[in-house]
Design an enzyme around this catalytic site. Structure first.
Site, short mmCIF file in Angstrom:
data_model
loop_
_atom_site.label_atom_id
_atom_site.label_comp_id
_atom_site.label_asym_id
_atom_site.label_seq_id
_atom_site.Cartn_x
_atom_site.Cartn_y
_atom_site.Cartn_z
N ASN A 143 -5.95 -4.73 -8.75
CA ASN A 143 -5.74 -4.12 -7.45
C ASN A 143 -4.76 -2.95 -7.55
OD1 ASN A 143 -4.38 -3.66 -4.78
ND2 ASN A 143 -5.76 -5.26 -4.11
N ASP A 244 0.06 -4.90 2.01
CA ASP A 244 -0.82 -4.28 1.03
C ASP A 244 0.03 -3.59 -0.04
OD1 ASP A 244 -2.97 -2.92 -0.26
OD2 ASP A 244 -4.13 -2.89 1.60
#
Length: 330
Positions: A143, A244
């Protein structure tokens, strides 16, 4: 529903001097700002289960010079020989070497696999020269990334599985099989594990601590970095939103986070009920009582699905998974 904060609605927090950045229409998932005020922006992410406004268009890296009075986003040219057609950029991180060479690490998902692309930034030419593609059995569902040297980094795997159905099952069952990996040409190893979904990762200005955002666990982990690159858990700061990407102010050490107030809206893609945006700033995370400030919040009418917030000299850039990007003067 609890994991995705499905019933959460947010009150708006507006900033007075903001404008949408021209030319960025299909995402600005991660932003990394060099010490001299040049900002790299990754755009065009195609991610399983999340919508894309340009599913057939390759991803791009943009550059903004935040020293300009009215900064514009300029697409960086990428050197020949790199497979641009399958370029699907996700998290990014830069490293400035002793000789001032700037390296840009880009998480890439060509054909839904995970690689890390290493580029050299050539400022005079507004271009990225591709140096190498890094693949490894431990880099399965990468990610985000934080550069540790010209060819080494920490990376988060946000899922254990790379198959979309198994990824969904993993999330649904609440399996904490996500991890952080250290990569260098000499050694690759897991250095932290037990996350629900490890997402953003960054480093403190003194380079002693690594911060990891766990998006589905709604928290930020502080990990101490050791000489052998292993990480040990120091503390966890619980928040009420899906966190995030993390950016760190190099002067103050404040952590800026792009957040998803309601993850259900992000995955359901209802044009009548779009995902909101939220930016948090955490001060003194190592103290007994860190200060958490909601700097910006929008119901999606301006900015949908904020994934990153990064500051430089009183200027704030807010990026999104698949939507536009916002430039604000604080």
């Amino acid at each position: 529903r609890n994991t995705l904060n499905a019933s959460r609605e947010i009150a708006p927090v507006t900033l007075p001097n903001c404008r949408l950045i021209k030319g960025i229409e299909t995402g600005s998932e991660d932003i990394d700002i060099l010490p001299n005020g040049l900002a790299f922006i990754s755009s065009g992410l195609k991610y399983p289960g999340i919508k894309s406004f340009a599913p057939d268009k390759p991803g791009e890296i943009f550059l903004m010079d935040l020293n300009e009075d009215n900064p514009r986003a300029v697409e960086l040219r990428i050197s020949r020989g790199f497979d641009l057609a399958s370029f699907n950029p996700h998290g990014i991180s830069s490293y400035v070497d002793r000789d001032d060479t700037v390296y840009l690490f880009v998480v890439n998902h060509p054909h839904q696999k995970s690689t890390v692309e290493l580029f050299k930034f050539v400022e005079d030419d507004n271009s990225l020269v591709h140096l190498k593609t890094i693949r490894h059995d431990l880099l399965t569902s990468v990610n985000d990334i934080v550069a540790m040297g010209p060819d080494s980094f920490y990376a988060t795997n946000d899922h254990y599985f790379s198959d979309f159905i198994l990824m969904f099952l993993e999330m649904f069952l609440g399996l904490t099989w996500s991890n952080v990996v250290y990569y260098s040409p000499k050694e690759v190893k897991e250095v932290a594990a037990g996350f629900y979904s490890a997402n953003g990762i960054n480093i403190s200005p003194d380079r002693k601590y690594i911060y990891v955002a766990d998006v589905f666990d709604h928290n930020v982990h502080v990990m101490e970095k050791h000489a052998n690159w292993n990480l040990t858990h120091v503390k966890t700061l619980q928040l009420d939103t899906l966190v995030d990407n993390l950016s760190v102010d190099p002067h103050t050490g404040d952590i800026w986070i792009g957040c998803h107030p309601n993850g259900m809206k992000l995955f359901y893609n209802d044009p009548e009920n779009v995902p909101a945006s939220e930016v948090l700033c955490i001060q003194n995370i190592l103290s007994e009582e860190p200060a958490v400030t909601r700097v910006y919040a929008d119901n999606g009418s301006v900015l949908q699905g904020s994934s990153v917030a990064s500051v430089y000299e009183g200027k704030l850039l807010i990026g999104t998974v698949f939507h536009r990007a916002l430039y604000c003067e604080l």
